[in-house]
Write a protein that holds these residues in place. Structure first.
Motif, PDB file in Angstrom:
ATOM      1  N   PRO A   1      42.876  41.097  32.231  1.00  7.42           N
ATOM      2  CA  PRO A   1      42.673  39.457  33.235  1.00  7.42           C
ATOM      3  C   PRO A   1      41.068  39.132  31.959  1.00  7.42           C
ATOM      4  O   PRO A   1      40.265  39.702  31.993  1.00  7.42           O
ATOM      5  N   ASP A   2      40.823  37.382  32.026  1.00  4.12           N
ATOM      6  CA  ASP A   2      39.998  37.371  31.185  1.00  4.12           C
ATOM      7  C   ASP A   2      38.700  37.251  32.348  1.00  4.12           C
ATOM      8  O   ASP A   2      37.351  37.654  31.688  1.00  4.12           O
ATOM      9  N   ALA A   3      38.862  37.497  33.469  1.00  6.96           N
ATOM     10  CA  ALA A   3      37.422  37.853  34.555  1.00  6.96           C
ATOM     11  C   ALA A   3      37.616  38.732  35.020  1.00  6.96           C
ATOM     12  O   ALA A   3      36.125  39.502  35.989  1.00  6.96           O
ATOM     13  N   PHE A   4      37.475  40.038  33.679  1.00  6.11           N
ATOM     14  CA  PHE A   4      37.734  41.624  34.015  1.00  6.11           C
ATOM     15  C   PHE A   4      36.173  41.748  35.050  1.00  6.11           C
ATOM     16  O   PHE A   4      35.040  41.452  33.502  1.00  6.11           O
ATOM     17  N   GLU A   5      36.236  42.280  35.319  1.00  7.39           N
ATOM     18  CA  GLU A   5      34.575  43.242  35.704  1.00  7.39           C
ATOM     19  C   GLU A   5      35.014  44.425  35.403  1.00  7.39           C
ATOM     20  O   GLU A   5      35.638  44.790  36.453  1.00  7.39           O
TER      21      GLU A   5
ATOM     22  N   HIS B   1      45.416  41.803  37.216  1.00  6.92           N
ATOM     23  CA  HIS B   1      46.020  40.555  37.828  1.00  6.92           C
ATOM     24  C   HIS B   1      45.679  40.400  38.515  1.00  6.92           C
ATOM     25  O   HIS B   1      45.577  39.550  39.347  1.00  6.92           O
TER      26      HIS B   1
ATOM     27  N   SER C   1      42.625  46.605  26.238  1.00  7.24           N
ATOM     28  CA  SER C   1      42.363  45.898  26.842  1.00  7.24           C
ATOM     29  C   SER C   1      42.445  43.901  26.653  1.00  7.24           C
ATOM     30  O   SER C   1      42.103  43.202  26.782  1.00  7.24           O
ATOM     31  N   HIS C   2      44.237  44.248  25.578  1.00  9.98           N
ATOM     32  CA  HIS C   2      44.603  42.312  25.418  1.00  9.98           C
ATOM     33  C   HIS C   2      45.106  42.720  26.823  1.00  9.98           C
ATOM     34  O   HIS C   2      45.451  41.539  26.895  1.00  9.98           O
ATOM     35  N   GLN C   3      46.028  43.073  27.678  1.00  2.07           N
ATOM     36  CA  GLN C   3      46.321  42.813  29.004  1.00  2.07           C
ATOM     37  C   GLN C   3      45.327  42.551  30.596  1.00  2.07           C
ATOM     38  O   GLN C   3      45.734  42.154  31.063  1.00  2.07           O
TER      39      GLN C   3
ATOM     40  N   MET D   1      33.550  36.470  30.405  1.00  2.00           N
ATOM     41  CA  MET D   1      33.715  37.250  31.737  1.00  2.00           C
ATOM     42  C   MET D   1      33.865  38.706  30.894  1.00  2.00           C
ATOM     43  O   MET D   1      33.267  39.919  30.951  1.00  2.00           O
ATOM     44  N   LEU D   2      35.281  38.829  29.842  1.00  2.00           N
ATOM     45  CA  LEU D   2      35.190  40.149  29.448  1.00  2.00           C
ATOM     46  C   LEU D   2      34.579  40.761  28.348  1.00  2.00           C
ATOM     47  O   LEU D   2      34.477  41.189  27.856  1.00  2.00           O
ATOM     48  N   ALA D   3      33.502  39.580  27.213  1.00  2.47           N
ATOM     49  CA  ALA D   3      32.925  40.301  26.469  1.00  2.47           C
ATOM     50  C   ALA D   3      31.378  40.667  27.886  1.00  2.47           C
ATOM     51  O   ALA D   3      31.091  41.820  26.696  1.00  2.47           O
TER      52      ALA D   3
END
Length: 143
Positions: free
Chosen positions: A93-97, A52, A89-91, A1-3
């Motif tokens: 969440p993987d599912a960030f929208e 998060h 960006s490193h903080q 999702m982050l990508a």
């Protein structure tokens, strides 16, 4: 999702977001987003932690300096997304929208009335499930 989020933000106007940061945020948070220790919270390598939790996500738009910024909703959403990817960006969440214009428009109408207390509570709640944040909060330096 982050990508996917990064790809969506890449379509935004980075130059305009950078200028808006300079005009609307840099005066307090400084050019490097480090803020002033014990006075103005840093955003660099930190603000992404708020994403998060749903409450934390809302909080970063509801804080007075963001919610009352003299920017139209689309530019504020663009600025928030740019800021998160540029400085934290490193903080994230993987599912960030990324923030949408409609989301920012709705959130900024409910200005946070007790930002410091709410900030502390939200971060402590998130830190229970996020060891990296817990370490940050317990560090004797910058918070």
């Amino acid at each position: 999702m982050l990508a996917i989020g990064i790809a969506l933000v890449a379509d935004a106007d980075d130059q305009r977001a950078r200028i808006n940061y300079t005009l609307h945020c840099q005066g307090c948070h400084l050019a490097d987003a480090e803020g002033y220790e014990n006075e103005v919270p840093r955003m660099r390598d930190f603000v992404g932690y708020f994403l998060h939790s749903g409450e934390g996500r809302e909080f970063v738009v509801r804080v007075p300096g963001v919610a009352t910024a003299s920017l139209p909703d689309d530019q504020l959403a663009e600025l928030m997304n740019w800021l998160l990817f540029t400085y934290s960006s490193h903080q994230l969440p993987d599912a960030f929208e990324p923030f949408s214009v409609d989301e920012v428009a709705a959130l900024r109408t409910r200005i946070e009335t007790s930002p410091q207390n709410t900030r502390t509570r939200i971060l402590r709640d998130i830190a229970r499930d996020l060891p990296a944040l817990a370490v940050e909060l317990d560090a004797p330096t910058r918070r």
